[in-house]
Design a protein around this motif. Structure first.
Motif, PDB file in Angstrom:
ATOM      1  N   GLY A   1      15.104  10.805  24.339  1.00  0.00           N
ATOM      2  CA  GLY A   1      14.551  10.041  25.484  1.00  0.00           C
ATOM      3  C   GLY A   1      13.044   9.782  25.499  1.00  0.00           C
ATOM      4  N   PHE A   2      12.414   9.850  24.452  1.00  0.00           N
ATOM      5  CA  PHE A   2      10.882   9.468  24.176  1.00  0.00           C
ATOM      6  C   PHE A   2      10.933   8.046  24.775  1.00  0.00           C
TER       7      PHE A   2
ATOM      8  N   PRO B   1       7.372  13.766  30.565  1.00  0.00           N
ATOM      9  CA  PRO B   1       5.758  13.151  30.564  1.00  0.00           C
ATOM     10  C   PRO B   1       5.097  14.213  31.026  1.00  0.00           C
ATOM     11  N   ARG B   2       4.018  14.267  30.068  1.00  0.00           N
ATOM     12  CA  ARG B   2       3.072  15.393  30.461  1.00  0.00           C
ATOM     13  C   ARG B   2       1.568  14.595  30.680  1.00  0.00           C
ATOM     14  N   GLN B   3       1.247  14.868  32.063  1.00  0.00           N
ATOM     15  CA  GLN B   3      -0.088  14.081  32.637  1.00  0.00           C
ATOM     16  C   GLN B   3      -1.284  14.217  31.421  1.00  0.00           C
ATOM     17  N   GLY B   4      -1.489  12.950  31.242  1.00  0.00           N
ATOM     18  CA  GLY B   4      -2.855  13.112  30.226  1.00  0.00           C
ATOM     19  C   GLY B   4      -2.555  12.662  28.796  1.00  0.00           C
ATOM     20  N   THR B   5      -1.166  12.827  28.699  1.00  0.00           N
ATOM     21  CA  THR B   5      -0.689  12.419  27.002  1.00  0.00           C
ATOM     22  C   THR B   5      -0.485  10.771  26.941  1.00  0.00           C
ATOM     23  N   GLU B   6      -0.549  10.380  25.736  1.00  0.00           N
ATOM     24  CA  GLU B   6      -0.574   8.719  25.638  1.00  0.00           C
ATOM     25  C   GLU B   6       0.793   8.346  26.336  1.00  0.00           C
ATOM     26  N   ALA B   7       1.821   9.092  25.837  1.00  0.00           N
ATOM     27  CA  ALA B   7       3.514   8.564  26.078  1.00  0.00           C
ATOM     28  C   ALA B   7       3.687   8.552  27.334  1.00  0.00           C
ATOM     29  N   ALA B   8       3.043   9.381  28.323  1.00  0.00           N
ATOM     30  CA  ALA B   8       3.386   9.408  29.731  1.00  0.00           C
ATOM     31  C   ALA B   8       2.922   8.169  30.330  1.00  0.00           C
TER      32      ALA B   8
ATOM     33  N   TYR C   1       3.150  12.638  22.630  1.00  0.00           N
ATOM     34  CA  TYR C   1       4.074  13.371  23.801  1.00  0.00           C
ATOM     35  C   TYR C   1       3.606  14.590  24.168  1.00  0.00           C
ATOM     36  N   CYS C   2       2.557  15.089  23.237  1.00  0.00           N
ATOM     37  CA  CYS C   2       2.235  16.539  23.326  1.00  0.00           C
ATOM     38  C   CYS C   2       0.809  16.990  24.175  1.00  0.00           C
ATOM     39  N   ILE C   3       1.119  18.034  25.045  1.00  0.00           N
ATOM     40  CA  ILE C   3      -0.196  18.616  25.750  1.00  0.00           C
ATOM     41  C   ILE C   3      -1.027  19.427  24.891  1.00  0.00           C
ATOM     42  N   VAL C   4      -0.486  20.162  23.888  1.00  0.00           N
ATOM     43  CA  VAL C   4      -0.892  21.048  22.982  1.00  0.00           C
ATOM     44  C   VAL C   4      -2.374  20.801  22.544  1.00  0.00           C
ATOM     45  N   PRO C   5      -2.573  19.615  22.005  1.00  0.00           N
ATOM     46  CA  PRO C   5      -3.975  19.476  21.481  1.00  0.00           C
ATOM     47  C   PRO C   5      -5.190  19.652  22.878  1.00  0.00           C
ATOM     48  N   ALA C   6      -4.712  19.112  23.831  1.00  0.00           N
ATOM     49  CA  ALA C   6      -5.663  19.175  24.961  1.00  0.00           C
ATOM     50  C   ALA C   6      -5.869  20.495  25.626  1.00  0.00           C
ATOM     51  N   VAL C   7      -4.747  21.666  25.541  1.00  0.00           N
ATOM     52  CA  VAL C   7      -4.991  22.808  25.940  1.00  0.00           C
ATOM     53  C   VAL C   7      -5.561  24.014  24.821  1.00  0.00           C
ATOM     54  N   ARG C   8      -5.075  23.453  23.806  1.00  0.00           N
ATOM     55  CA  ARG C   8      -5.477  24.506  22.911  1.00  0.00           C
ATOM     56  C   ARG C   8      -6.753  24.202  21.861  1.00  0.00           C
ATOM     57  N   GLY C   9      -7.234  23.153  21.884  1.00  0.00           N
ATOM     58  CA  GLY C   9      -8.299  22.557  21.501  1.00  0.00           C
ATOM     59  C   GLY C   9      -8.211  22.270  19.897  1.00  0.00           C
ATOM     60  N   ARG C  10      -9.104  22.060  19.226  1.00  0.00           N
ATOM     61  CA  ARG C  10      -9.220  21.478  17.807  1.00  0.00           C
ATOM     62  C   ARG C  10      -8.771  22.644  16.742  1.00  0.00           C
ATOM     63  N   GLU C  11      -8.204  22.606  15.715  1.00  0.00           N
ATOM     64  CA  GLU C  11      -7.692  23.449  14.760  1.00  0.00           C
ATOM     65  C   GLU C  11      -8.885  24.371  14.289  1.00  0.00           C
ATOM     66  N   VAL C  12      -8.673  25.493  14.162  1.00  0.00           N
ATOM     67  CA  VAL C  12      -9.591  26.624  13.658  1.00  0.00           C
ATOM     68  C   VAL C  12      -8.782  27.553  12.875  1.00  0.00           C
ATOM     69  N   SER C  13      -9.171  27.883  11.642  1.00  0.00           N
ATOM     70  CA  SER C  13      -8.545  28.833  10.701  1.00  0.00           C
ATOM     71  C   SER C  13      -9.337  30.174  10.823  1.00  0.00           C
TER      72      SER C  13
END
Ligand code: 5AD
Ligand code: SF4
Length: 437
Positions: A302-303, A333-340, A160-172
């Motif tokens: 409502g997923f 629904p967030r455009q570009g996510t699988e659940a959308a 459901y989440c757009i965050v990985p698309a906008v914030r990129g891969r995890e870096v510590s």
């Protein structure tokens, strides 16, 4: 003197980024304006996690457009997650925007704005240029509380989440760098630190370090009396973190543990990688390790494909866990996510009925939990005057509950408050008189 105004949408990570943006603009010689109308540089730090922040931002932007029409010298900058999500078409959609930048590209903002705050139109900081903003000046809202970013990005693939698309891969961020910042903050009088990451407890895997080790190291810093962290992912909540929470005096007795759904079937479709049973086991382990723990959560109703039975399971988990509070969301629904893209979207009327029922269940649970505190004494970090009654003070307990109380202390003080009343969201009480030495 030129002046800026920053409007923030979204999560604590964004609120923290805004402190850096403000600090940087002040370094450039700009002062803070009280409103957008008074500002020479108008900055929006945006969020795109659900539809609502998108709509709020659009309304603000309409206002900025009119201000710019009246005064074409005004600079309009749009940063954060919405800017990143719409990067291909942002300048086409909003031709009056001068500067755009994605999350984590704040260090470049100063370059684009240039000294004195004039903007080279149309520059865009991309996700590939992400950097930790730790070295930047900061404009902190409170001198005794601070956020510290420990990682950026997210490697999860929640559908459901757009965050990985906008914030990129995890870096510590390197532990030495984090600790140097915490040391500096402690020297400046900060008593409460909130460690921030999109998935804060998977911290350190890319560095051969761990979140538990980081908690212990921050706990050892003199002067830091409260440590909080947000948000952990249940799948990465290991025993070593529970042990560190139990053993470190400064780590608060609170975990924000996003459930999202109480149905294993829905959790699977969400790609959360835990089921209802594993989540409840984790709650049991946390409660066994940390007496008096407060638990809060995030839940989506409502997923796509969520049945009445799935929803009932969510309500059951809320009742079984006994949350101290929860953020509840209608699936958006967030455009570009699988659940959308799923054909099984739940009708709006059904979502509405479910969210109302869920909010009620959360309130019942939180009220029962807060009532258990009545008659006891809580350590409160004073934050300022009460928002509802100016004759009272306001602060938060270690378990992160807001307390309104009669007392005489100053913001930043740690005081003992006897609790005599409770609602589902706040406690009420009276400060205990300090015992004379
Ligand atoms: N719709 C509704 N809620 C969402 N969240 C994230 N994405 C969505 C979405 N598309 C919620 C999750 C997350 C919180 C920050 O926002 O519950 O934990
Ligand atoms: Fe919004 Fe998520 Fe970005 Fe935070 S990380 S600003 S919640 S989209």
């Amino acid at each position: 003197m030129k002046r800026y105004h920053v409007t923030t949408f979204g999560c604590q990570m964004n609120a923290h980024d805004s402190e850096r943006i403000k600090g940087m603009l002040e370094e450039l010689g700009l002062g803070e304006a009280v409103s957008q109308a008074d500002a020479d540089v108008i900055v929006f730090n945006t969020c795109t996690i659900r539809e609502k922040p998108d709509q709020r931002f659009a309304a603000h932007l309409g206002n900025a457009k009119m201000l710019k029409r009246a005064d074409p010298e005004k600079v309009i900058a749009v940063g954060g997650c919405y800017a990143e999500a719409q990067r291909e078409r942002l300048f086409d959609l909003y031709p009056f925007v001068d500067v755009a930048f994605g999350p984590g590209t704040i260090p470049h903002l100063a370059e684009w704005l240039g000294t004195g705050g004039t903007a080279p139109r149309g520059r865009f900081g991309t996700g590939e240029e992400r950097e930790f903003a730790g070295g930047l000046p900061m404009h902190r809202e409170r001198r005794f509380q601070a956020w510290v970013q420990v990682s950026m990005g997210c490697n999860s693939v929640c559908s459901y989440c757009i965050v990985p698309a906008v914030r990129g891969r995890e870096v510590s961020r390197r532990p030495g760098e984090i600790l140097a910042e915490v040391d500096r903050l402690a020297d400046e009088g900060v008593r409460e630190i909130t460690l921030l990451g999109q998935n804060v407890n998977s911290y350190g895997r890319d560095l051969g370090s761990s979140f538990a080790e980081l908690l212990r190291a921050v706990d050892a810093v003199e002067g830091i009396e409260r440590i909080r962290f947000t948000s952990p992912h249940p799948k990465d909540f290991r025993r070593d973190v529970i042990e560190a929470m139990a053993e470190c005096d400064a780590v608060c007795e609170h975990a924000h543990l996003p459930l999202q759904s109480g149905s294993t079937r829905v959790l699977k479709a969400m790609r959360r990688t835990y089921g209802r049973e594993r989540y409840l086991e984790l709650v049991g382990a946390l409660r066994a390790g940390i007496p008096d723990l407060a638990l809060t959560t995030d839940i989506i109703v409502g997923f796509p494909g969520e049945t009445e039975r799935d929803f009932e399971e969510t309500v059951e988990v809320v009742q079984e866990v006994g949350y101290d509070g929860a953020f509840t969301f209608v699936y958006s629904p967030r455009q570009g996510t699988e659940a959308a893209a799923s054909p099984d979207q739940v009708p709006e009327e059904v979502k509405k009925v479910r969210i109302e029922r869920l909010v009620e269940a959360v309130q019942d649970s939180a009220l029962a939990r807060n009532r258990e505190r009545v008659g006891g004494v809580e350590e409160v970090l004073v934050e300022g005057p009460s928002r509802t009654d100016a004759t009272l003070l306001r602060g938060r307990t270690r378990r992160n509950t807001t307390v309104n109380f009669a007392g005489t202390s100053a913001p930043g003080d740690l005081v003992d408050v006897r609790i005599d009343d409770a609602t589902s969201t706040t406690l009420k009480g009276e400060q205990l008189a300090a015992v004379a030495a």
